[in-house]
Design a protein around this motif. Structure first.
Motif, short mmCIF file in Angstrom:
data_model
loop_
_atom_site.label_atom_id
_atom_site.label_comp_id
_atom_site.label_asym_id
_atom_site.label_seq_id
_atom_site.Cartn_x
_atom_site.Cartn_y
_atom_site.Cartn_z
N CYS A 135 54.66 45.62 18.14
CA CYS A 135 53.41 46.30 17.18
C CYS A 135 52.38 45.80 16.73
O CYS A 135 51.40 46.36 16.93
CB CYS A 135 54.26 46.98 15.88
SG CYS A 135 55.56 47.69 16.29
N ALA A 178 54.68 57.94 14.89
CA ALA A 178 55.64 57.43 15.71
C ALA A 178 56.15 55.98 15.62
O ALA A 178 57.73 55.68 15.62
CB ALA A 178 55.57 58.45 17.00
N ILE A 179 55.47 55.11 16.00
CA ILE A 179 55.56 53.70 15.67
C ILE A 179 56.36 53.17 14.88
O ILE A 179 56.90 52.55 15.01
CB ILE A 179 54.32 53.21 16.70
CG1 ILE A 179 53.82 53.61 18.09
CG2 ILE A 179 55.29 51.34 16.89
CD1 ILE A 179 52.35 52.66 18.62
N CYS A 184 50.39 59.38 17.10
CA CYS A 184 51.22 57.31 16.91
C CYS A 184 51.85 56.77 15.99
O CYS A 184 52.34 56.01 16.33
CB CYS A 184 49.35 57.19 18.10
SG CYS A 184 49.38 57.37 19.41
N MET A 229 60.52 44.10 18.74
CA MET A 229 59.63 45.32 18.20
C MET A 229 58.05 45.30 17.69
O MET A 229 57.49 45.45 17.42
CB MET A 229 59.99 46.64 17.87
CG MET A 229 59.37 47.73 17.16
SD MET A 229 59.63 49.42 19.31
CE MET A 229 58.04 50.50 18.23
N ALA A 233 57.31 54.49 12.83
CA ALA A 233 59.20 55.02 12.02
C ALA A 233 60.35 54.54 13.14
O ALA A 233 61.37 54.40 11.71
CB ALA A 233 59.16 56.62 11.78
N LEU A 234 60.03 54.21 13.97
CA LEU A 234 60.89 53.32 15.34
C LEU A 234 61.05 52.42 14.47
O LEU A 234 62.28 51.42 14.07
CB LEU A 234 60.18 53.73 16.28
CG LEU A 234 60.90 52.72 17.78
CD1 LEU A 234 62.94 53.31 17.71
CD2 LEU A 234 60.38 52.80 18.96
N LEU A 235 59.66 51.38 14.46
CA LEU A 235 60.05 48.97 13.15
C LEU A 235 60.81 49.65 12.28
O LEU A 235 61.80 49.32 11.96
CB LEU A 235 58.37 49.76 13.17
CG LEU A 235 58.58 48.00 12.86
CD1 LEU A 235 58.55 47.33 14.18
CD2 LEU A 235 57.52 48.11 11.92
N SER A 288 64.22 44.09 16.90
CA SER A 288 63.21 44.58 15.74
C SER A 288 62.73 43.16 16.19
O SER A 288 61.19 43.53 15.81
CB SER A 288 64.11 44.02 14.33
OG SER A 288 64.57 45.05 13.59
N ALA A 315 62.97 52.54 11.49
CA ALA A 315 64.72 52.97 11.69
C ALA A 315 65.52 51.87 12.28
O ALA A 315 66.69 51.67 12.33
CB ALA A 315 64.46 54.01 12.49
N LEU A 316 64.67 50.83 12.91
CA LEU A 316 65.95 49.88 13.83
C LEU A 316 65.88 48.99 12.70
O LEU A 316 67.26 47.91 12.48
CB LEU A 316 64.76 48.81 14.62
CG LEU A 316 64.36 49.94 15.78
CD1 LEU A 316 63.11 48.39 16.38
CD2 LEU A 316 65.47 49.89 16.78
N ARG A 334 69.54 49.16 11.88
CA ARG A 334 70.32 48.57 12.47
C ARG A 334 70.89 47.57 12.35
O ARG A 334 72.04 46.96 12.37
CB ARG A 334 70.28 49.03 13.49
CG ARG A 334 69.73 50.39 14.51
CD ARG A 334 69.07 50.01 16.32
NE ARG A 334 70.47 49.49 16.76
CZ ARG A 334 69.97 48.45 17.11
NH1 ARG A 334 69.49 47.05 17.28
NH2 ARG A 334 71.15 48.06 18.36
#
Length: 343
Positions: free
Chosen positions: A209, A161-162, A158, A205, A164-166, A202, A168-169, A172
């Motif tokens: 988080c 995943a969380i 978890c 997110m 990494a998404l934070l 962002s 990765a944004l 952008r």
């Protein structure tokens, strides 16, 4: 700054900086003394967490579900401090405040990942205490090594995943103005607010988080201790109640030193009643002091760990005596051979 030559829209050029400038603690008076203190904190953190990890690994009586979680907390404390303090000292003590874009994202990921892991591990330890006090007869059947390993595995998955998404944004976002980060590391908030294109995703997110990885675990820990309190009220004997409460003291102290400063700094930051420099110093202490104190608290406050340390000390003493005995045997043999040659 370098342009990627791609477009977000017809009139907007996507710009990714070559590096960020970490402004952080640079303008704070006598900051070098603070970095010396951080070096001391890091040394104690490494020694303390390494010691408790070795103790749990070497003493078979600690190979239980609870101490799998304690071992995981020590790993996250050690790695989290290693992701933050050495780079922080390198940036500010040696005036190496520029950090490449890719290195900055990696720094952000690892610091936030291990902070998340600490938070979720404290929640797992709260679950352990709830089962131990509310369902003592079923504790060994519920909190098995397999069950605890699976729970720790879920916290890792978890967290990865969380976070990494934070992170990765961030890729952008376009940085067409400032690249100066007002923090002491590549922090998510101070970086995404520098973007000149839409950063609402962002922001959402970041809020999610904070709610899921900090507020929710703290809320569940409070609920778990309410359940523990209700269970203790049903215990008729005061001695048994006191004994049960003592098993929770280590965990309660860890929760207090991790969450209370963290939420205090965030609340004060929202009300703008704290200066930027004070906020950064307090935030840095909030992230570096708990990993140093956790192994000390578990060593001093947990009887099982103290007993394990005594066992290790006795084993080391016996091994040392055996080693000395063997050395004197070899020395005696060597002297006998010398005497035989002379005769």
């Amino acid at each position: 700054m370098t342009s990627l030559g791609s477009s977000i829209s017809a009139n907007t050029t996507f710009i990714r900086p070559a590096s960020f400038y970490i402004n952080g603690l640079y303008n704070i008076p006598h900051a070098k003394y603070y970095y010396v203190f951080l070096c001391f904190v890091y040394a104690v953190t490494v020694l303390g967490n390494s010691f408790i990890m070795c103790t749990i690994y070497l003493v078979r009586s600690l190979h239980t579900g609870k101490y799998i979680a304690v071992f995981n907390l020590a790993v996250s404390d050690l790695c989290g401090s290693s992701a933050l303090i050495p780079k922080l000292v390198d940036m500010f003590l040696f005036e190496n405040q520029y950090i490449s874009y890719e290195a900055c994202l990696l720094n952000m990921f690892f610091v936030l990942f291990f902070m998340t892991l600490q938070s979720l591990t404290l929640l797992v330890l709260a679950y352990d205490r709830v089962i131990a006090i509310c369902f003592p007869l079923r504790y060994n059947a519920i909190v098995t090594k397999a069950a605890m390993t699976m729970m720790i595995g879920v916290t890792w998955i978890c967290s990865v995943a969380i976070i990494a998404l934070l992170v990765a944004l961030i890729t952008r976002l376009s940085f067409c103005r400032s690249t100066t980060v007002d923090s002491y590391f590549c922090d998510h908030g101070p970086i995404y607010i520098l973007a000149c294109n839409d950063k609402s995703v962002s922001y959402v997110m970041a809020v999610l988080c904070f709610a899921v990885l900090a507020c929710l675990p703290m809320l569940l820990i409070i609920v778990s201790y309410l359940c523990i309190g209700i269970a203790l009220l049903k215990v008729s004997q005061g001695i048994e109640r006191l004994k049960a409460m003592k098993t929770c003291t280590s965990h309660l102290i860890l929760v207090a030193i991790f969450y209370l400063p963290f939420f205090s700094i965030n609340m004060l930051s929202l009300t703008s009643s704290i200066k930027a420099n004070d906020r950064m110093i307090n935030s840095a202490l909030t992230q570096t002091i708990p990993p140093m104190l956790n192994p000390i608290i578990y060593t001093l406050k947990t009887e099982e760990v103290m007993q394990a340390i005594k066992i290790l000390y006795k084993q080391a003493k016996v091994a040392a005596l055996q080693g000395m005995t063997q050395y004197f045997k070899w020395f005696d043999t060597f002297c006998s051979l010398l005497y035989y040659d002379k005769v």
